[in-house]
Write an enzyme that holds these catalytic residues in place. Structure first.
Site, PDB file in Angstrom:
ATOM      1  N   HIS A 175       0.815  -1.221   0.000  1.00 31.10           N
ATOM      2  CA  HIS A 175       0.000   0.000   0.000  1.00 31.10           C
ATOM      3  C   HIS A 175       0.848   1.271   0.000  1.00 31.10           C
ATOM      4  O   HIS A 175       0.376   2.328  -0.385  1.00 31.10           O
ATOM      5  CB  HIS A 175      -1.019  -0.002   1.156  1.00 31.10           C
ATOM      6  CG  HIS A 175      -0.466   0.282   2.507  1.00 31.10           C
ATOM      7  ND1 HIS A 175      -0.235  -0.701   3.448  1.00 31.10           N
ATOM      8  CD2 HIS A 175      -0.122   1.455   3.096  1.00 31.10           C
ATOM      9  CE1 HIS A 175       0.230  -0.145   4.553  1.00 31.10           C
ATOM     10  NE2 HIS A 175       0.303   1.159   4.362  1.00 31.10           N
TER      11      HIS A 175
ATOM     12  N   ASP B  86      -0.310  -7.652   1.487  1.00 31.39           N
ATOM     13  CA  ASP B  86       0.141  -6.259   1.456  1.00 31.39           C
ATOM     14  C   ASP B  86       1.666  -6.172   1.527  1.00 31.39           C
ATOM     15  O   ASP B  86       2.228  -5.369   2.264  1.00 31.39           O
ATOM     16  CB  ASP B  86      -0.522  -5.454   2.590  1.00 31.39           C
ATOM     17  CG  ASP B  86      -0.340  -3.954   2.436  1.00 31.39           C
ATOM     18  OD1 ASP B  86      -0.057  -3.492   1.316  1.00 31.39           O
ATOM     19  OD2 ASP B  86      -0.461  -3.240   3.452  1.00 31.39           O
TER      20      ASP B  86
ATOM     21  N   GLY C  26       3.533   6.373   7.949  1.00 30.95           N
ATOM     22  CA  GLY C  26       4.964   6.396   7.636  1.00 30.95           C
ATOM     23  C   GLY C  26       5.709   5.224   8.245  1.00 30.95           C
ATOM     24  O   GLY C  26       6.809   4.888   7.816  1.00 30.95           O
ATOM     25  N   ASN C  27       5.121   4.584   9.268  1.00 29.91           N
ATOM     26  CA  ASN C  27       5.719   3.372   9.843  1.00 29.91           C
ATOM     27  C   ASN C  27       5.464   2.161   8.950  1.00 29.91           C
ATOM     28  O   ASN C  27       6.145   1.141   9.087  1.00 29.91           O
ATOM     29  CB  ASN C  27       5.167   3.066  11.238  1.00 29.91           C
ATOM     30  CG  ASN C  27       5.912   3.767  12.340  1.00 29.91           C
ATOM     31  OD1 ASN C  27       5.409   4.698  12.948  1.00 29.91           O
ATOM     32  ND2 ASN C  27       7.136   3.338  12.596  1.00 29.91           N
ATOM     33  N   SER C  28       4.473   2.245   8.079  1.00 30.78           N
ATOM     34  CA  SER C  28       4.128   1.106   7.220  1.00 30.78           C
ATOM     35  C   SER C  28       5.344   0.600   6.466  1.00 30.78           C
ATOM     36  O   SER C  28       6.068   1.373   5.846  1.00 30.78           O
ATOM     37  CB  SER C  28       3.054   1.503   6.214  1.00 30.78           C
ATOM     38  OG  SER C  28       1.831   1.704   6.845  1.00 30.78           O
TER      39      SER C  28
END
Length: 190
Positions: free
Chosen positions: A38, A68, A137-139
């Site tokens: 994503h 994902d 932003g941690n994704s």
């Protein structure tokens, strides 16, 4: 954790696209990076920013939409992170999440494993729940145990809660990455 952070942070990268930003980490010394799919959604350009602030164009290799997960490649040789066996993760063990929350590069948050094998939106019991702070932003960043190994990839949190974060378990990461690399590159990477 400070010694572990010093050891693992150089293998974490910021992922920047023309539409978003996230995190990734190196899973093979030849520059292969895993991140969340994503993070790349709708992007036409992708670059990785290393811990030394070097900006490198990233090549898209493939993705698994159900989990994902996306695989990228940058040129060069790097220190890689090692995946732990997520079947050995215990509730209550300490973890750190590394990422780029709200654009603050290479930020670290600490927490514990709150639960294992939680079911995600994909219907799979594939997620480690943590109270380590996860923000936009941690994704795609790693969830690291006290041995400095990856137990999951930070994936999502529920609502506006500050303590309900979820990371795809490392055994699922390994399976997805090897499936993507076998299909795209005719080899397994990890």
């Amino acid at each position: 954790f400070s010694g572990i952070i010093d050891m693992v942070v150089p293998s974490v990268v910021t992922i920047r696209t023309d539409v978003s930003q996230g995190t990734g980490f190196i899973i093979n010394s030849q520059g292969y990076i895993v991140t969340n799919a994503h993070v790349l959604y709708g992007a036409s350009t992708v670059e990785a920013v290393t811990y030394e602030q070097k900006r490198i164009d990233a090549q898209f290799i493939g993705y698994d939409s159900d989990l994902d997960i996306a695989l990228l490649k940058i040129s060069g040789n790097y220190e890689k992170l090692t995946l732990a066996n997520s079947n050995n993760v215990n509730v209550g063990e300490k973890v750190i999440a590394i990422g780029n929350p709200l654009g603050l590069q290479f930020s670290v948050s600490q927490g514990i494993v709150s639960a294992v094998h939680r079911e995600g939106a994909n219907g799979l019991p594939a997620y480690t729940q943590t109270d380590a702070a996860l923000n936009p932003g941690n994704s795609g960043g790693p969830l690291i145990n006290t041995d400095g190994k990856v137990i999951g990839i930070n994936n999502f949190k529920i609502g506006s809660s500050e303590s309900l974060g979820f990371a795809l378990e490392s055994n699922y990461i390994k399976s997805a990455i090897n499936s993507i690399s076998q299909q795209a590159l005719n080899q397994t990477l990890i």
